[in-house]
Design a protein around this motif. Structure first.
Motif, PDB file in Angstrom:
ATOM      1  N   LEU A 161       0.867  -1.174   0.000  1.00  0.00           N
ATOM      2  CA  LEU A 161       0.000   0.000   0.000  1.00  0.00           C
ATOM      3  C   LEU A 161       0.900   1.219   0.000  1.00  0.00           C
ATOM      4  O   LEU A 161       1.759   1.365   0.877  1.00  0.00           O
ATOM      5  CB  LEU A 161      -0.909   0.030   1.227  1.00  0.00           C
ATOM      6  CG  LEU A 161      -1.839   1.255   1.255  1.00  0.00           C
ATOM      7  CD1 LEU A 161      -3.015   1.055   0.304  1.00  0.00           C
ATOM      8  CD2 LEU A 161      -2.342   1.544   2.664  1.00  0.00           C
ATOM      9  N   GLU A 162       0.716   2.075  -0.986  1.00  0.00           N
ATOM     10  CA  GLU A 162       1.483   3.309  -1.087  1.00  0.00           C
ATOM     11  C   GLU A 162       0.533   4.479  -0.850  1.00  0.00           C
ATOM     12  O   GLU A 162      -0.478   4.613  -1.539  1.00  0.00           O
ATOM     13  CB  GLU A 162       2.137   3.415  -2.463  1.00  0.00           C
ATOM     14  CG  GLU A 162       3.080   2.258  -2.762  1.00  0.00           C
ATOM     15  CD  GLU A 162       3.655   2.298  -4.166  1.00  0.00           C
ATOM     16  OE1 GLU A 162       3.372   3.282  -4.893  1.00  0.00           O
ATOM     17  OE2 GLU A 162       4.368   1.356  -4.533  1.00  0.00           O
ATOM     18  N   VAL A 163       0.863   5.308   0.126  1.00  0.00           N
ATOM     19  CA  VAL A 163       0.008   6.430   0.495  1.00  0.00           C
ATOM     20  C   VAL A 163       0.549   7.707  -0.135  1.00  0.00           C
ATOM     21  O   VAL A 163       1.734   8.019  -0.006  1.00  0.00           O
ATOM     22  CB  VAL A 163      -0.065   6.594   2.028  1.00  0.00           C
ATOM     23  CG1 VAL A 163      -1.016   7.737   2.398  1.00  0.00           C
ATOM     24  CG2 VAL A 163      -0.513   5.292   2.684  1.00  0.00           C
ATOM     25  N   ASP A 164      -0.318   8.423  -0.826  1.00  0.00           N
ATOM     26  CA  ASP A 164       0.039   9.749  -1.354  1.00  0.00           C
ATOM     27  C   ASP A 164      -0.107  10.726  -0.196  1.00  0.00           C
ATOM     28  O   ASP A 164      -1.052  11.501  -0.108  1.00  0.00           O
ATOM     29  CB  ASP A 164      -0.890  10.105  -2.516  1.00  0.00           C
ATOM     30  CG  ASP A 164      -0.558  11.456  -3.140  1.00  0.00           C
ATOM     31  OD1 ASP A 164       0.525  12.004  -2.840  1.00  0.00           O
ATOM     32  OD2 ASP A 164      -1.391  11.970  -3.911  1.00  0.00           O
ATOM     33  N   SER A 165       0.853  10.644   0.716  1.00  0.00           N
ATOM     34  CA  SER A 165       0.743  11.355   1.985  1.00  0.00           C
ATOM     35  C   SER A 165       1.035  12.840   1.824  1.00  0.00           C
ATOM     36  O   SER A 165       1.662  13.279   0.864  1.00  0.00           O
ATOM     37  CB  SER A 165       1.672  10.725   3.027  1.00  0.00           C
ATOM     38  OG  SER A 165       2.919  10.403   2.479  1.00  0.00           O
ATOM     39  N   ILE A 166       0.566  13.603   2.796  1.00  0.00           N
ATOM     40  CA  ILE A 166       0.709  15.057   2.726  1.00  0.00           C
ATOM     41  C   ILE A 166       2.168  15.453   2.948  1.00  0.00           C
ATOM     42  O   ILE A 166       2.895  14.818   3.714  1.00  0.00           O
ATOM     43  CB  ILE A 166      -0.188  15.760   3.761  1.00  0.00           C
ATOM     44  CG1 ILE A 166       0.186  15.326   5.184  1.00  0.00           C
ATOM     45  CG2 ILE A 166      -1.656  15.477   3.486  1.00  0.00           C
ATOM     46  CD1 ILE A 166      -0.436  16.169   6.267  1.00  0.00           C
ATOM     47  N   GLY A 167       2.590  16.504   2.264  1.00  0.00           N
ATOM     48  CA  GLY A 167       3.943  17.008   2.453  1.00  0.00           C
ATOM     49  C   GLY A 167       4.994  16.026   1.959  1.00  0.00           C
ATOM     50  O   GLY A 167       4.696  15.078   1.229  1.00  0.00           O
ATOM     51  N   PRO A 168       6.242  16.207   2.387  1.00  0.00           N
ATOM     52  CA  PRO A 168       7.347  15.364   1.905  1.00  0.00           C
ATOM     53  C   PRO A 168       7.488  14.067   2.692  1.00  0.00           C
ATOM     54  O   PRO A 168       8.584  13.673   3.095  1.00  0.00           O
ATOM     55  CB  PRO A 168       8.567  16.275   2.100  1.00  0.00           C
ATOM     56  CG  PRO A 168       8.225  17.081   3.317  1.00  0.00           C
ATOM     57  CD  PRO A 168       6.722  17.319   3.243  1.00  0.00           C
ATOM     58  N   ARG A 169       6.361  13.398   2.934  1.00  0.00           N
ATOM     59  CA  ARG A 169       6.379  12.164   3.725  1.00  0.00           C
ATOM     60  C   ARG A 169       6.384  10.944   2.818  1.00  0.00           C
ATOM     61  O   ARG A 169       5.721  10.930   1.784  1.00  0.00           O
ATOM     62  CB  ARG A 169       5.172  12.128   4.679  1.00  0.00           C
ATOM     63  CG  ARG A 169       5.274  13.154   5.772  1.00  0.00           C
ATOM     64  CD  ARG A 169       4.009  13.295   6.601  1.00  0.00           C
ATOM     65  NE  ARG A 169       4.242  14.248   7.687  1.00  0.00           N
ATOM     66  CZ  ARG A 169       4.171  15.564   7.547  1.00  0.00           C
ATOM     67  NH1 ARG A 169       3.837  16.084   6.365  1.00  0.00           N
ATOM     68  NH2 ARG A 169       4.428  16.358   8.561  1.00  0.00           N
ATOM     69  N   ASN A 170       7.112   9.926   3.243  1.00  0.00           N
ATOM     70  CA  ASN A 170       7.196   8.667   2.510  1.00  0.00           C
ATOM     71  C   ASN A 170       6.462   7.608   3.323  1.00  0.00           C
ATOM     72  O   ASN A 170       6.870   7.289   4.444  1.00  0.00           O
ATOM     73  CB  ASN A 170       8.660   8.262   2.323  1.00  0.00           C
ATOM     74  CG  ASN A 170       9.488   9.385   1.716  1.00  0.00           C
ATOM     75  OD1 ASN A 170       9.258   9.801   0.595  1.00  0.00           O
ATOM     76  ND2 ASN A 170      10.452   9.901   2.482  1.00  0.00           N
ATOM     77  N   THR A 171       5.383   7.085   2.749  1.00  0.00           N
ATOM     78  CA  THR A 171       4.538   6.153   3.496  1.00  0.00           C
ATOM     79  C   THR A 171       4.162   4.983   2.609  1.00  0.00           C
ATOM     80  O   THR A 171       3.436   5.145   1.627  1.00  0.00           O
ATOM     81  CB  THR A 171       3.243   6.843   3.977  1.00  0.00           C
ATOM     82  OG1 THR A 171       3.563   8.076   4.624  1.00  0.00           O
ATOM     83  CG2 THR A 171       2.483   5.940   4.928  1.00  0.00           C
ATOM     84  N   TRP A 172       4.694   3.814   2.920  1.00  0.00           N
ATOM     85  CA  TRP A 172       4.256   2.602   2.235  1.00  0.00           C
ATOM     86  C   TRP A 172       4.460   1.406   3.149  1.00  0.00           C
ATOM     87  O   TRP A 172       5.276   1.427   4.067  1.00  0.00           O
ATOM     88  CB  TRP A 172       4.950   2.392   0.891  1.00  0.00           C
ATOM     89  CG  TRP A 172       6.446   2.528   0.858  1.00  0.00           C
ATOM     90  CD1 TRP A 172       7.162   3.611   0.455  1.00  0.00           C
ATOM     91  CD2 TRP A 172       7.421   1.536   1.223  1.00  0.00           C
ATOM     92  NE1 TRP A 172       8.508   3.369   0.549  1.00  0.00           N
ATOM     93  CE2 TRP A 172       8.701   2.111   1.008  1.00  0.00           C
ATOM     94  CE3 TRP A 172       7.344   0.237   1.700  1.00  0.00           C
ATOM     95  CZ2 TRP A 172       9.884   1.415   1.270  1.00  0.00           C
ATOM     96  CZ3 TRP A 172       8.522  -0.457   1.965  1.00  0.00           C
ATOM     97  CH2 TRP A 172       9.764   0.130   1.739  1.00  0.00           C
ATOM     98  N   ALA A 173       3.673   0.372   2.896  1.00  0.00           N
ATOM     99  CA  ALA A 173       3.742  -0.851   3.695  1.00  0.00           C
ATOM    100  C   ALA A 173       3.658  -2.044   2.756  1.00  0.00           C
ATOM    101  O   ALA A 173       2.972  -1.999   1.735  1.00  0.00           O
ATOM    102  CB  ALA A 173       2.604  -0.894   4.708  1.00  0.00           C
ATOM    103  N   VAL A 174       4.368  -3.113   3.105  1.00  0.00           N
ATOM    104  CA  VAL A 174       4.370  -4.341   2.312  1.00  0.00           C
ATOM    105  C   VAL A 174       3.815  -5.469   3.173  1.00  0.00           C
ATOM    106  O   VAL A 174       4.229  -5.647   4.326  1.00  0.00           O
ATOM    107  CB  VAL A 174       5.793  -4.694   1.825  1.00  0.00           C
ATOM    108  CG1 VAL A 174       5.766  -5.985   1.000  1.00  0.00           C
ATOM    109  CG2 VAL A 174       6.378  -3.555   0.999  1.00  0.00           C
ATOM    110  N   PHE A 175       2.893  -6.240   2.584  1.00  0.00           N
ATOM    111  CA  PHE A 175       2.212  -7.312   3.308  1.00  0.00           C
ATOM    112  C   PHE A 175       2.446  -8.654   2.617  1.00  0.00           C
ATOM    113  O   PHE A 175       2.561  -8.727   1.392  1.00  0.00           O
ATOM    114  CB  PHE A 175       0.708  -7.025   3.385  1.00  0.00           C
ATOM    115  CG  PHE A 175       0.371  -5.763   4.119  1.00  0.00           C
ATOM    116  CD1 PHE A 175       0.142  -5.777   5.485  1.00  0.00           C
ATOM    117  CD2 PHE A 175       0.303  -4.546   3.447  1.00  0.00           C
ATOM    118  CE1 PHE A 175      -0.157  -4.609   6.171  1.00  0.00           C
ATOM    119  CE2 PHE A 175       0.003  -3.374   4.119  1.00  0.00           C
ATOM    120  CZ  PHE A 175      -0.224  -3.405   5.493  1.00  0.00           C
ATOM    121  N   ASP A 176       2.476  -9.695   3.406  1.00  0.00           N
ATOM    122  CA  ASP A 176       2.727 -11.057   2.931  1.00  0.00           C
ATOM    123  C   ASP A 176       1.472 -11.605   2.242  1.00  0.00           C
ATOM    124  O   ASP A 176       0.447 -11.827   2.886  1.00  0.00           O
ATOM    125  CB  ASP A 176       3.107 -11.929   4.129  1.00  0.00           C
ATOM    126  CG  ASP A 176       3.539 -13.329   3.735  1.00  0.00           C
ATOM    127  OD1 ASP A 176       3.384 -13.705   2.562  1.00  0.00           O
ATOM    128  OD2 ASP A 176       4.028 -14.050   4.629  1.00  0.00           O
TER     129      ASP A 176
END
Length: 217
Positions: free
Chosen positions: A81-96
């Motif tokens: 899941l990649e989040v188009d997060s606010i500001g210069p934030r990097n947000t992603w998660a990987v699931f099995d």
């Protein structure tokens, strides 16, 4: 532990074959998918944006995208899941993706959510209290989700994080909110490091979380 939501959900709908669709299409954008799922104008709100929910962690974003990961982390099939997060934030998660997952659409007054729960999470954390996954979800018992908020509620959540250099804010089990001022302060609160999140999600293996990126440039 699953993070409880203060409000019971009025509607809980299981979404069949979500990962199969994701594999076929390669990527699924959350706002577009939910709109397609319920029909235009059928949500309890007109979504302005999303908030990624990872246990007690919250990250506001404009949208979020599920991505099929054929090889994935550690050489196993995965989805992210990649989040188009606010500001210069990097947000992603990987699931099995080898774990057995169920995806749900939840709705109640003023908010909707897309949540996903593994069989193992339910068995270990919720089965003693709730007879079914559906019952657990209705009570707000899930570790991962994307909340959809209308303009006023989303802007309030986004603005409180914009004023900081923290990658996320935190919601405690009692419902109170903690907004760290900096990335270092955030990681002190969660008692972890960016590397620990990036290599294991800083999560119990039964949750099915392989990686979590929460940083700010």
């Amino acid at each position: 532990m699953s993070a409880p939501n203060q409000r019971p959900w009025a509607e809980v709908h299981r979404i069949p074959s979500f990962l199969e669709r994701l594999e076929e299409e390669g990527g699924v954008r959350v706002l577009e998918f939910v709109d397609e799922l319920v029909g235009e104008g059928s949500l309890p709100i007109d979504p302005e944006g999303v908030v990624y929910h990872d246990r007690g962690i919250r990250v506001p974003g404009y949208d979020a995208t599920f991505v099929h990961e054929p090889t994935g982390s550690r050489g196993r099939p995965a989805f992210s899941l990649e989040v188009d997060s606010i500001g210069p934030r990097n947000t992603w998660a990987v699931f099995d993706a080898t774990v057995s997952w169920d995806f749900y659409l939840l709705m109640t007054q003023g908010v909707a959510a897309l949540a996903w729960v593994s069989d193992e999470e339910y068995r270990i954390e919720e089965a003693d209290e709730f007879e079914t996954k559906h019952d657990a979800l209705t009570a707000g018992r899930f570790s991962f989700g994307v909340f959809l908020y209308g303009p006023e509620d989303w802007t309030e959540r986004a603005d409180q994080l914009r004023q900081t250099t923290s990658p996320a804010y935190l919601r405690r089990e009692d419902g109170s909110t903690v907004v760290p001022s900096t990335q270092n302060e955030f990681y002190r609160y969660v008692d972890a490091t960016p590397t620990e999140f990036r290599t294991s999600g800083n999560a119990d293996s039964y949750l099915g979380l392989l990686e979590l990126e929460l940083t700010i440039d």
